[in-house]
Design a protein around this motif. Structure first.
Motif, PDB file in Angstrom:
ATOM      1  N   ASP A 124      18.758  73.422  54.326  1.00 26.83           N
ATOM      2  CA  ASP A 124      19.226  74.277  53.227  1.00 26.83           C
ATOM      3  C   ASP A 124      20.527  73.713  52.666  1.00 26.83           C
ATOM      4  O   ASP A 124      21.437  73.352  53.412  1.00 26.83           O
ATOM      5  CB  ASP A 124      19.483  75.714  53.699  1.00 26.83           C
ATOM      6  N   SER A 125      20.614  73.655  51.339  1.00 25.02           N
ATOM      7  CA  SER A 125      21.810  73.213  50.631  1.00 25.02           C
ATOM      8  C   SER A 125      22.237  74.384  49.750  1.00 25.02           C
ATOM      9  O   SER A 125      21.596  74.670  48.732  1.00 25.02           O
ATOM     10  CB  SER A 125      21.489  71.976  49.800  1.00 25.02           C
ATOM     11  N   LEU A 126      23.295  75.086  50.166  1.00 26.16           N
ATOM     12  CA  LEU A 126      23.684  76.342  49.521  1.00 26.16           C
ATOM     13  C   LEU A 126      25.000  76.208  48.772  1.00 26.16           C
ATOM     14  O   LEU A 126      25.980  75.685  49.286  1.00 26.16           O
ATOM     15  CB  LEU A 126      23.788  77.454  50.565  1.00 26.16           C
ATOM     16  N   GLU A 127      25.016  76.766  47.561  1.00 23.75           N
ATOM     17  CA  GLU A 127      26.129  76.645  46.612  1.00 23.75           C
ATOM     18  C   GLU A 127      26.467  78.025  46.053  1.00 23.75           C
ATOM     19  O   GLU A 127      25.569  78.822  45.760  1.00 23.75           O
ATOM     20  CB  GLU A 127      25.694  75.694  45.494  1.00 23.75           C
ATOM     21  N   THR A 128      27.765  78.297  45.880  1.00 14.42           N
ATOM     22  CA  THR A 128      28.193  79.586  45.324  1.00 14.42           C
ATOM     23  C   THR A 128      28.025  79.649  43.810  1.00 14.42           C
ATOM     24  O   THR A 128      27.826  80.726  43.260  1.00 14.42           O
ATOM     25  CB  THR A 128      29.668  79.871  45.655  1.00 14.42           C
ATOM     26  N   TYR A 129      28.101  78.514  43.123  1.00 12.96           N
ATOM     27  CA  TYR A 129      27.994  78.503  41.663  1.00 12.96           C
ATOM     28  C   TYR A 129      26.592  78.940  41.261  1.00 12.96           C
ATOM     29  O   TYR A 129      25.605  78.342  41.659  1.00 12.96           O
ATOM     30  CB  TYR A 129      28.299  77.100  41.126  1.00 12.96           C
ATOM     31  N   GLY A 130      26.519  80.010  40.493  1.00  6.04           N
ATOM     32  CA  GLY A 130      25.236  80.604  40.143  1.00  6.04           C
ATOM     33  C   GLY A 130      24.909  81.797  41.022  1.00  6.04           C
ATOM     34  O   GLY A 130      23.978  82.546  40.740  1.00  6.04           O
ATOM     35  N   GLY A 131      25.655  81.982  42.085  1.00  5.88           N
ATOM     36  CA  GLY A 131      25.482  83.126  42.977  1.00  5.88           C
ATOM     37  C   GLY A 131      26.542  84.172  42.684  1.00  5.88           C
ATOM     38  O   GLY A 131      27.131  84.196  41.595  1.00  5.88           O
ATOM     39  N   SER A 132      26.819  85.036  43.654  1.00  4.25           N
ATOM     40  CA  SER A 132      27.823  86.079  43.432  1.00  4.25           C
ATOM     41  C   SER A 132      28.332  86.632  44.753  1.00  4.25           C
ATOM     42  O   SER A 132      27.712  86.458  45.793  1.00  4.25           O
ATOM     43  CB  SER A 132      27.229  87.223  42.617  1.00  4.25           C
ATOM     44  N   LEU A 133      29.471  87.291  44.670  1.00  2.00           N
ATOM     45  CA  LEU A 133      30.013  88.069  45.778  1.00  2.00           C
ATOM     46  C   LEU A 133      30.128  89.497  45.290  1.00  2.00           C
ATOM     47  O   LEU A 133      30.750  89.753  44.254  1.00  2.00           O
ATOM     48  CB  LEU A 133      31.397  87.565  46.210  1.00  2.00           C
ATOM     49  N   LYS A 134      29.500  90.420  46.002  1.00  3.89           N
ATOM     50  CA  LYS A 134      29.610  91.841  45.678  1.00  3.89           C
ATOM     51  C   LYS A 134      30.266  92.537  46.865  1.00  3.89           C
ATOM     52  O   LYS A 134      29.824  92.391  47.996  1.00  3.89           O
ATOM     53  CB  LYS A 134      28.247  92.441  45.386  1.00  3.89           C
ATOM     54  N   MET A 135      31.349  93.255  46.573  1.00  3.72           N
ATOM     55  CA  MET A 135      32.057  94.020  47.589  1.00  3.72           C
ATOM     56  C   MET A 135      32.052  95.480  47.162  1.00  3.72           C
ATOM     57  O   MET A 135      32.420  95.789  46.021  1.00  3.72           O
ATOM     58  CB  MET A 135      33.498  93.520  47.735  1.00  3.72           C
ATOM     59  N   VAL A 136      31.634  96.351  48.063  1.00  2.00           N
ATOM     60  CA  VAL A 136      31.622  97.784  47.767  1.00  2.00           C
ATOM     61  C   VAL A 136      32.781  98.425  48.515  1.00  2.00           C
ATOM     62  O   VAL A 136      32.856  98.371  49.742  1.00  2.00           O
ATOM     63  CB  VAL A 136      30.282  98.432  48.151  1.00  2.00           C
ATOM     64  N   VAL A 137      33.706  98.993  47.730  1.00  2.00           N
ATOM     65  CA  VAL A 137      34.910  99.617  48.268  1.00  2.00           C
ATOM     66  C   VAL A 137      34.999 101.034  47.700  1.00  2.00           C
ATOM     67  O   VAL A 137      35.031 101.199  46.476  1.00  2.00           O
ATOM     68  CB  VAL A 137      36.175  98.813  47.872  1.00  2.00           C
ATOM     69  N   PHE A 138      35.035 102.035  48.557  1.00  2.00           N
ATOM     70  CA  PHE A 138      35.099 103.440  48.129  1.00  2.00           C
ATOM     71  C   PHE A 138      34.000 103.757  47.111  1.00  2.00           C
ATOM     72  O   PHE A 138      34.210 104.481  46.143  1.00  2.00           O
ATOM     73  CB  PHE A 138      36.476 103.787  47.539  1.00  2.00           C
ATOM     74  N   GLY A 139      32.811 103.180  47.285  1.00  2.00           N
ATOM     75  CA  GLY A 139      31.693 103.421  46.383  1.00  2.00           C
ATOM     76  C   GLY A 139      31.737 102.638  45.078  1.00  2.00           C
ATOM     77  O   GLY A 139      30.850 102.763  44.242  1.00  2.00           O
ATOM     78  N   ILE A 140      32.753 101.835  44.887  1.00  2.00           N
ATOM     79  CA  ILE A 140      32.892 101.032  43.666  1.00  2.00           C
ATOM     80  C   ILE A 140      32.491  99.593  43.983  1.00  2.00           C
ATOM     81  O   ILE A 140      32.962  99.008  44.963  1.00  2.00           O
ATOM     82  CB  ILE A 140      34.342 101.068  43.144  1.00  2.00           C
ATOM     83  N   THR A 141      31.616  99.021  43.143  1.00  2.00           N
ATOM     84  CA  THR A 141      31.180  97.639  43.348  1.00  2.00           C
ATOM     85  C   THR A 141      32.075  96.676  42.583  1.00  2.00           C
ATOM     86  O   THR A 141      32.261  96.808  41.374  1.00  2.00           O
ATOM     87  CB  THR A 141      29.717  97.456  42.897  1.00  2.00           C
ATOM     88  N   ILE A 142      32.619  95.729  43.311  1.00  2.00           N
ATOM     89  CA  ILE A 142      33.437  94.670  42.719  1.00  2.00           C
ATOM     90  C   ILE A 142      32.583  93.408  42.766  1.00  2.00           C
ATOM     91  O   ILE A 142      32.089  93.025  43.822  1.00  2.00           O
ATOM     92  CB  ILE A 142      34.733  94.469  43.526  1.00  2.00           C
ATOM     93  N   SER A 143      32.398  92.776  41.608  1.00  2.00           N
ATOM     94  CA  SER A 143      31.576  91.563  41.519  1.00  2.00           C
ATOM     95  C   SER A 143      32.442  90.364  41.184  1.00  2.00           C
ATOM     96  O   SER A 143      33.284  90.442  40.294  1.00  2.00           O
ATOM     97  CB  SER A 143      30.512  91.722  40.436  1.00  2.00           C
ATOM     98  N   CYS A 144      32.205  89.271  41.891  1.00  2.00           N
ATOM     99  CA  CYS A 144      32.913  88.012  41.643  1.00  2.00           C
ATOM    100  C   CYS A 144      31.882  86.907  41.474  1.00  2.00           C
ATOM    101  O   CYS A 144      30.865  86.889  42.175  1.00  2.00           O
ATOM    102  CB  CYS A 144      33.822  87.660  42.815  1.00  2.00           C
ATOM    103  N   THR A 145      32.171  85.989  40.556  1.00  2.00           N
ATOM    104  CA  THR A 145      31.299  84.831  40.363  1.00  2.00           C
ATOM    105  C   THR A 145      32.148  83.562  40.298  1.00  2.00           C
ATOM    106  O   THR A 145      33.271  83.581  39.789  1.00  2.00           O
ATOM    107  CB  THR A 145      30.471  84.951  39.066  1.00  2.00           C
ATOM    108  N   ALA A 146      31.587  82.487  40.813  1.00  2.00           N
ATOM    109  CA  ALA A 146      32.267  81.190  40.779  1.00  2.00           C
ATOM    110  C   ALA A 146      32.198  80.628  39.372  1.00  2.00           C
ATOM    111  O   ALA A 146      31.175  80.730  38.696  1.00  2.00           O
ATOM    112  CB  ALA A 146      31.630  80.233  41.772  1.00  2.00           C
ATOM    113  N   ASN A 147      33.292  80.031  38.909  1.00  2.00           N
ATOM    114  CA  ASN A 147      33.376  79.452  37.565  1.00  2.00           C
ATOM    115  C   ASN A 147      32.872  78.014  37.504  1.00  2.00           C
ATOM    116  O   ASN A 147      32.676  77.470  36.415  1.00  2.00           O
ATOM    117  CB  ASN A 147      34.823  79.483  37.066  1.00  2.00           C
ATOM    118  N   ALA A 148      32.691  77.374  38.654  1.00  2.00           N
ATOM    119  CA  ALA A 148      32.260  75.974  38.726  1.00  2.00           C
ATOM    120  C   ALA A 148      31.707  75.729  40.131  1.00  2.00           C
ATOM    121  O   ALA A 148      31.889  76.555  41.026  1.00  2.00           O
ATOM    122  CB  ALA A 148      33.454  75.050  38.460  1.00  2.00           C
ATOM    123  N   PRO A 149      31.049  74.601  40.344  1.00  2.00           N
ATOM    124  CA  PRO A 149      30.551  74.286  41.690  1.00  2.00           C
ATOM    125  C   PRO A 149      31.686  74.243  42.718  1.00  2.00           C
ATOM    126  O   PRO A 149      32.822  73.945  42.394  1.00  2.00           O
ATOM    127  CB  PRO A 149      29.927  72.900  41.524  1.00  2.00           C
TER     128      PRO A 149
END
Length: 158
Positions: A124-149
């Motif tokens: 497996d060759s895994l990359e964050t670019y094109g993926g996402s990080l979702k963090m749920v804090v106090f019921g609120i979803t915070i989404s982060c995405t990579a801007n480049a590889p």
């Protein structure tokens, strides 16, 4: 008596060979690189550089994300953030790493989540670019995405 001595010598030789074989056994599966850097943008908490650290044990893998640039607006208790980090697989599809593991964080401090657990296959060759990080804090979803590889490159699992 001579037969008993021969049996003892043979047993000791077999034990020595077995121990030698263990010393030369292949190392446990490993991921390379073990850490990578990304630049990400989040809908809450800003954005900036983050470090990803990966480990692997057979098909089980973990990734930890930490950043001093991406900050938490509120104090957070230990293990209070539910996180899912989705990475893009070079051979197609995605792989998710998830968990509810984080240190306690003061308001305004950098974010750290993980180790997040996932399952990988050899090659497996895994990359964050094109993926996402979702963090749920106090019921609120915070989404982060990579801007480049990620740098120095994707995580490649044995």
């Amino acid at each position: 008596m001579r037969g008993k001595q021969l049996t003892t010598v043979a047993a000791l030789a077999a034990g020595t060979l077995a121990a030698t074989g263990l010393a030369f056994a292949p190392a446990a599966a490993a991921v390379t690189p073990q850490s990578a850097t990304i630049n990400a943008t989040c809908n809450i908490g800003g954005g900036g550089e983050a470090t990803l650290t990966a480990t692997q044990d057979s098909t089980a893998a973990t990734i930890t994300l930490s950043s001093t640039s991406i900050t938490t607006p509120l104090p957070l208790a230990q293990n209070s953030v539910t996180s899912t980090l989705t990475l893009v697989n070079a051979s197609g599809g995605t792989t998710a790493f998830s968990g509810k593991k984080n240190p306690a964080m003061a308001a305004g401090s950098g974010v750290s989540v993980g180790p997040l657990d996932g399952t990988v296959a050899s090659g497996d060759s895994l990359e964050t670019y094109g993926g996402s990080l979702k963090m749920v804090v106090f019921g609120i979803t915070i989404s982060c995405t990579a801007n480049a590889p990620q740098s120095p490159g994707p995580f490649v699992f044995d």
